[in-house]
Design an enzyme around this catalytic site. Structure first.
Site, PDB file in Angstrom:
ATOM      1  CG  ASN A 228      -1.678   1.235   1.476  1.00  0.00           C
ATOM      2  OD1 ASN A 228      -1.822   2.052   0.570  1.00  0.00           O
ATOM      3  ND2 ASN A 228      -2.194   1.413   2.690  1.00  0.00           N
ATOM      4  CD1 TRP A 229       3.264   1.144  -2.987  1.00  0.00           C
ATOM      5  CD2 TRP A 229       3.095   2.318  -4.890  1.00  0.00           C
ATOM      6  NE1 TRP A 229       3.855   0.406  -3.986  1.00  0.00           N
ATOM      7  CE2 TRP A 229       3.763   1.095  -5.166  1.00  0.00           C
ATOM      8  CE3 TRP A 229       2.882   3.203  -5.949  1.00  0.00           C
ATOM      9  CZ2 TRP A 229       4.208   0.761  -6.447  1.00  0.00           C
ATOM     10  CZ3 TRP A 229       3.323   2.871  -7.216  1.00  0.00           C
ATOM     11  CH2 TRP A 229       3.984   1.660  -7.465  1.00  0.00           C
ATOM     12  CE  LYS A 230       0.340   3.370   4.883  1.00  0.00           C
ATOM     13  NZ  LYS A 230       0.419   3.523   6.310  1.00  0.00           N
TER      14      LYS A 230
ATOM     15  CG  HIS B  31      -5.560   1.808   5.890  1.00  0.00           C
ATOM     16  ND1 HIS B  31      -5.003   2.770   6.690  1.00  0.00           N
ATOM     17  CD2 HIS B  31      -4.562   0.940   5.580  1.00  0.00           C
ATOM     18  CE1 HIS B  31      -3.706   2.503   6.849  1.00  0.00           C
ATOM     19  NE2 HIS B  31      -3.419   1.399   6.176  1.00  0.00           N
TER      20      HIS B  31
ATOM     21  CD  GLU C 246      -2.520   5.477   7.113  1.00  0.00           C
ATOM     22  OE1 GLU C 246      -2.666   5.467   5.885  1.00  0.00           O
ATOM     23  OE2 GLU C 246      -1.534   4.958   7.699  1.00  0.00           O
TER      24      GLU C 246
ATOM     25  CD  GLU D  90      -3.040  -2.756   7.801  1.00  0.00           C
ATOM     26  OE1 GLU D  90      -2.003  -3.013   7.207  1.00  0.00           O
ATOM     27  OE2 GLU D  90      -3.677  -1.700   7.646  1.00  0.00           O
TER      28      GLU D  90
ATOM     29  N   GLY E 279       3.291   1.900  10.794  1.00  0.00           N
ATOM     30  CA  GLY E 279       4.295   2.950  10.613  1.00  0.00           C
ATOM     31  C   GLY E 279       5.114   3.268  11.857  1.00  0.00           C
TER      32      GLY E 279
ATOM     33  CB  SER F 234       5.987  -2.146  11.811  1.00  0.00           C
ATOM     34  OG  SER F 234       5.591  -0.841  12.162  1.00  0.00           O
TER      35      SER F 234
ATOM     36  N   GLY G 248       3.035  -1.274   4.224  1.00  0.00           N
ATOM     37  CA  GLY G 248       2.956   0.152   3.921  1.00  0.00           C
ATOM     38  C   GLY G 248       4.333   0.679   3.559  1.00  0.00           C
ATOM     39  N   GLY G 249       5.018   1.277   4.539  1.00  0.00           N
ATOM     40  CA  GLY G 249       6.318   1.935   4.325  1.00  0.00           C
ATOM     41  C   GLY G 249       7.298   1.120   3.487  1.00  0.00           C
TER      42      GLY G 249
HETATM   43  C1  PEP Z   1      -0.472   0.082   6.371  1.00  0.00           C
HETATM   44  O1  PEP Z   1      -0.619   1.294   6.387  1.00  0.00           O
HETATM   45  O2  PEP Z   1      -1.368  -0.660   5.923  1.00  0.00           O
HETATM   46  C2  PEP Z   1       0.762  -0.466   6.925  1.00  0.00           C
HETATM   47  C3  PEP Z   1       0.791  -1.719   7.230  1.00  0.00           C
HETATM   48  O3  PEP Z   1       1.804   0.408   7.085  1.00  0.00           O
HETATM   49  P1  PEP Z   1       3.300   0.065   7.593  1.00  0.00           P
HETATM   50  O4  PEP Z   1       3.757  -1.192   6.915  1.00  0.00           O
HETATM   51  O5  PEP Z   1       4.112   1.261   7.165  1.00  0.00           O
HETATM   52  O6  PEP Z   1       3.234  -0.103   9.062  1.00  0.00           O
END
Ligand code: PEP
Length: 360
Positions: free
Chosen positions: A9-11, A96, A98, A171, A177, A215, A236-237
Site C-alpha cells: 500500500n503506497w498510500k 484502513h 487512516e 492491522e 508505521g 511495520s 505500507g512503508g
Molecule cells: C499500512 O498502512 O497498511 C501499513 C501496514 O503500514 P506500515 O507497513 O508502514 O506499518
C-alpha cells in the site's frame, strides 16, 4: 500449499516518475524470480492507469486504496467501483485505520463500499484492528470481534454469496508505521481468535484469507508468515522501497519453495521405500515386475537382483532420513525465529512511548 499474498500500500506517496520506476523494479524481480505468491501493488488512484499499463501482462495485480460509497453520479471527487473495474483494478482497501481515524469514515460507509466493490467484482481487502489505547486496556479481542461482526452483519447477503471476494487484514493501529509489531504469542492468539470468530459466523467463511499488516520489514516478514493462520502481508512503508518490497517477496518465496520441494521429495521417497520393502518381502510381485525385476535378474542374476534391491533400499532409506531431519530442522527453526521476532526493547518501547503512539 496455499498461495500467499503480498500487498504493498503506497498510500499518498510518490510522483508519476517514482511510481513508474518502483513498478518497473518490482516487475523485473517478479519476472526473474517467478514468484507464485499473489503480489498486489496499491498505488494512489491517480497513478492506477500508468501502473496498470506496466503490469497488465504480468502476474502482478492492481489494487486501489479507496472507492466511492456510491454508484456513478454527482459525487465530485469520488471514483466509483465501476471506474476502478474499468481501469483494471482487482483489489481495493476498505476500513484502513487512516480512513477510520484521520478521515472519520465509519462502518456504514465501509459497508456501502464493500457492496460497491463486490457488485463490480473487485476483491475487498478489509482492514481492522485495535488502537494503542484498546491494546493497553486489553480490549484487542473485543474490538476485533465488534469490527468483524459489523462487517459481516452489514454485508450478510453479499458476503454469504461472494465470500471469495473478501480478504481480512488485521492491522493493529499502534503497529502501523511505528516499527512496533505484536509479540509472536499475541499474533498466534489473535489470529486463532480471528479465524475462529470468522468461521463461527458461517462455515462458508472458512476459506477467507487473513493478512497481517503493521511495520512489516524484510527482517520480520518470514517470521510473521510462519504464524499459523497468516496467509499474507499488507505492507505500507516498506513497499515504497523496491529493494525492501522485493526482499520481502523473496524471503517468503525462498522459504516456501524449499519447504515444498523438500516435502515433495520426502513423500516420493516414502512411496519408493514402501514399494521396495513390499518387493523384498515377496508381497509385491507385481510391483517387482513393474520395476523390471525380470530384466535386472537377467543382468545381475537372482542374487545380484537381491543385492541391488538391498542397496537401493539403503540409499532410499538414508535419503528419507535426511529429508526427515531437514524438515524437522526447518520447523524447529521456524518456532525459534518466531520467538525472537519481538525483543524486550520493542516491548519496552510500547510501554514507554505510549503517548507518542496514542494518536492513530
Ligand atoms: C499500512 O498502512 O497498511 C501499513 C501496514 O503500514 P506500515 O507497513 O508502514 O506499518
Amino acid at each position: 500449499m496455499l498461495k500467499k499474498i503480498i500487498a504493498g500500500n503506497w498510500k499518498q506517496n510518490g510522483t508519476l516518475k517514482s511510481s513508474i520506476s518502483l513498478t518497473k523494479k518490482v516487475l523485473q524481480a517478479v519476472k526473474k524470480e517467478k514468484y507464485t505468491h499473489e503480489i498486489i501493488i496499491i498505488p494512489p488512484s491517480i497513478f492506477l492507469l500508468p501502473v496498470k499499463d506496466l503490469i497488465h501482462k504480468s502476474q502482478i495485480k492492481l489494487g486501489a486504496q479507496n472507492v466511492s460509497a456510491f454508484d456513478d453520479g454527482a459525487y465530485t471527487g469520488e471514483i466509483s467501483g465501476s471506474m476502478l473495474k474499468d481501469s483494471g483494478v482487482d483489489y481495493c482497501l476498505v476500513g484502513h485505520s487512516e480512513r477510520r481515524h484521520l478521515l472519520n469514515e465509519d462502518e456504514s460507509a465501509f459497508s456501502s463500499k464493500v457492496s460497491r466493490l463486490i457488485d463490480n467484482d473487485i476483491t475487498v481487502i478489509y482492514c481492522f484492528g485495535e488502537t494503542l489505547n484498546d491494546y493497553k486496556n486489553k480490549k484487542t479481542k473485543i474490538i476485533i470481534k465488534r469490527q468483524l461482526k459489523k462487517l459481516f452483519l452489514n454485508n450478510e447477503n453479499n458476503l454469504k454469496k461472494h465470500s471469495s471476494k473478501l480478504i481480512l487484514a488485521y492491522e493493529p493501529v499502534w503497529a502501523i508505521g511505528t516499527g512496533l509489531v505484536p509479540t509472536p504469542e499475541e499474533l498466534v492468539s489473535i489470529f486463532k481468535y480471528i479465524r475462529d470468530t470468522v468461521n463461527n459466523l458461517d462455515k462458508k467463511y472458512a476459506s477467507i484469507k487473513l493478512l497481517y499488516g503493521g511495520s512489516v520489514t524484510p527482517d520480520n516478514a518470514s517470521s510473521l508468515m510462519d504464524t499459523e493462520h497468516i496467509d499474507g502481508l499488507l505492507i505500507g512503508g516498506a513497499s515504497l522501497i523496491a529493494k525492501k518490497f522485493i526482499d520481502i517477496c523473496s524471503t517468503i518465496w525462498d522459504k516456501y519453495t524449499m519447504q515444498t520441494a523438500l516435502l515433495t521429495i520426502h513423500i516420493i521417497l516414502a512411496v519408493i521405500l514402501v514399494v521396495l520393502v513390499l518387493v523384498q518381502q515377496g508381497k509385491g510381485a507385481d510391483a517387482g515386475a513393474a520395476f523390471g525385476s525380470g530384466a535386472s535378474s537377467t543382468v545381475f542374476g537372482a542374487r545380484g537382483n537381491a543385492t541391488f534391491l538391498n542397496k537401493l533400499t539403503t540409499i532410499v532409506a538414508l535419503s528419507f532420513f535426511v529429508t526427515s531431519l531437514s524438515l524437522a530442522y526447518i520447523s524447529s527453526n521456524k518456532s525459534q525465529t518466531s520467538k525472537s521476532l519481538i525483543n524486550e526493547t520493542v516491548k519496552e518501547e510500547i510501554v514507554d512511548d505510549q503517548e507518542k503512539f496514542d494518536k492513530p
